[in-house]
Design a protein around this motif. Structure first.
Motif, mmCIF file in Angstrom:
data_model
loop_
_atom_site.group_PDB
_atom_site.id
_atom_site.type_symbol
_atom_site.label_atom_id
_atom_site.label_comp_id
_atom_site.label_asym_id
_atom_site.label_seq_id
_atom_site.Cartn_x
_atom_site.Cartn_y
_atom_site.Cartn_z
ATOM 1 N N GLY A 11 3.192 -0.109 26.305
ATOM 2 C CA GLY A 11 2.173 0.141 25.278
ATOM 3 C C GLY A 11 2.689 0.279 23.861
ATOM 4 O O GLY A 11 2.032 0.914 23.033
ATOM 5 N N SER A 12 3.837 -0.320 23.549
ATOM 6 C CA SER A 12 4.323 -0.192 22.171
ATOM 7 C C SER A 12 3.415 -0.936 21.191
ATOM 8 O O SER A 12 3.242 -0.509 20.046
ATOM 9 N N ASN A 13 2.790 -2.021 21.637
ATOM 10 C CA ASN A 13 1.838 -2.710 20.760
ATOM 11 C C ASN A 13 0.572 -1.888 20.573
ATOM 12 O O ASN A 13 0.021 -1.825 19.471
ATOM 13 N N ILE A 107 -1.521 -11.132 22.579
ATOM 14 C CA ILE A 107 -0.248 -11.403 21.893
ATOM 15 C C ILE A 107 0.749 -11.906 22.927
ATOM 16 O O ILE A 107 0.829 -11.370 24.044
ATOM 17 N N HIS A 170 9.875 -7.660 19.502
ATOM 18 C CA HIS A 170 8.914 -6.556 19.539
ATOM 19 C C HIS A 170 8.651 -6.027 18.132
ATOM 20 O O HIS A 170 7.521 -5.686 17.794
ATOM 21 N N GLU A 173 6.194 -8.255 16.622
ATOM 22 C CA GLU A 173 4.873 -8.023 17.234
ATOM 23 C C GLU A 173 4.169 -6.830 16.600
ATOM 24 O O GLU A 173 2.981 -6.900 16.289
HETATM 25 C C1 GRF Z 1 4.742 -7.725 24.579
HETATM 26 O O1 GRF Z 1 5.966 -8.386 24.431
HETATM 27 C C2 GRF Z 1 3.601 -8.701 24.533
HETATM 28 O O2 GRF Z 1 3.839 -9.801 23.724
HETATM 29 C C3 GRF Z 1 3.497 -9.132 25.966
HETATM 30 O O3 GRF Z 1 3.766 -7.987 26.714
HETATM 31 C C4 GRF Z 1 4.618 -7.110 25.969
HETATM 32 C C5 GRF Z 1 3.969 -5.764 25.962
HETATM 33 O O4 GRF Z 1 4.799 -4.766 25.427
HETATM 34 N N1 GRF Z 1 2.192 -9.723 26.223
HETATM 35 P P1 GRF Z 1 4.195 -3.315 25.123
HETATM 36 O O5 GRF Z 1 3.581 -2.804 26.431
HETATM 37 O O6 GRF Z 1 3.149 -3.453 24.060
HETATM 38 O O7 GRF Z 1 5.347 -2.469 24.699
#
Ligand code: GRF
Length: 190
Positions: A11-13, A107, A170, A173
């Motif tokens: 869930g870092s995004n 993404i 990341h 992102e």
């Molecule tokens: C990200 O690299 C995104 O592009 C892909 O899954 C990963 C999710 O990372 N779809 P996080 O859970 O948001 O850290």
């Protein structure tokens, strides 16, 4: 505008988007964080950010259709306008696609159409490309095939490890996704 974020893991995004909402950079509210894993770390993040969170798993249902029907109901309950996929490791089924046409964004950690699928970063690394990147796109019925909204390239240094490349991707992102969501929210609220 009311956003739901769907995430399966770290869930870092989601965190980056939540921070951007908090900072006023995205003129929307995250009304729901949904995870298809009850023990996903993203649920902790939702709690820490005071964002309503729900989780249930596919295996708790008779089939994928029933799982998606429950998810659809949850989204309707929260009156969600836009669905943001952030590391949601499932294919979106017909029911959701029909209910949210052009209202589901994703993404992907590669420059689509190159390196679709589950291992975008590793596949690009192993192919020894000199450039990869990040793509934000709308969801359609294929895997990582929907209309592209934005892309950002990331150079791959010949010396770097997979872990270093992952870190770089990341970071891009976490900048790109909130920016693109802010733009979509602005455009669709007009
Ligand atoms: C990200 O690299 C995104 O592009 C892909 O899954 C990963 C999710 O990372 N779809 P996080 O859970 O948001 O850290």
């Amino acid at each position: 505008m009311r956003l739901a974020v769907l995430a399966s893991g770290n869930g870092s995004n989601f965190e980056a988007i939540a921070q951007a909402v908090k900072a006023g950079d995205i003129s929307a509210e995250i009304v729901l964080l949904f995870s298809d894993h009850r023990d996903a770390y993203v649920l902790e993040r939702a709690k820490n950010n005071n964002i309503p969170a729900e989780a249930f798993e596919l295996k708790e249902f008779e089939n994928k259709k029933a799982y998606e029907a429950a998810l659809l109901e949850l989204l309707a309950e929260h009156q969600v306008d836009l669905i943001v996929l952030a590391g949601y490791m499932r294919i979106i089924g017909e029911g959701l696609l029909e209910a949210y046409p052009n209202r589901i964004v994703n993404i992907h950690p590669a420059l689509l159409p190159n390196f679709p699928g589950l291992h975008g970063i590793k596949d690009a690394f192993e192919a020894k490309v000199t450039e990869t990147g990040v793509t934000v796109h709308y969801i359609d019925s294929g895997v990582d095939t929907g209309p592209i909204i934005a892309q950002e390239a990331v150079a791959v240094d010949s010396e770097e490890t997979l872990e270093q490349l992952e870190e770089k991707i990341h970071q891009v992102e976490h900048q790109l996704y909130p920016r693109v969501i802010a733009e979509i929210v602005k455009e669709t609220s007009k």
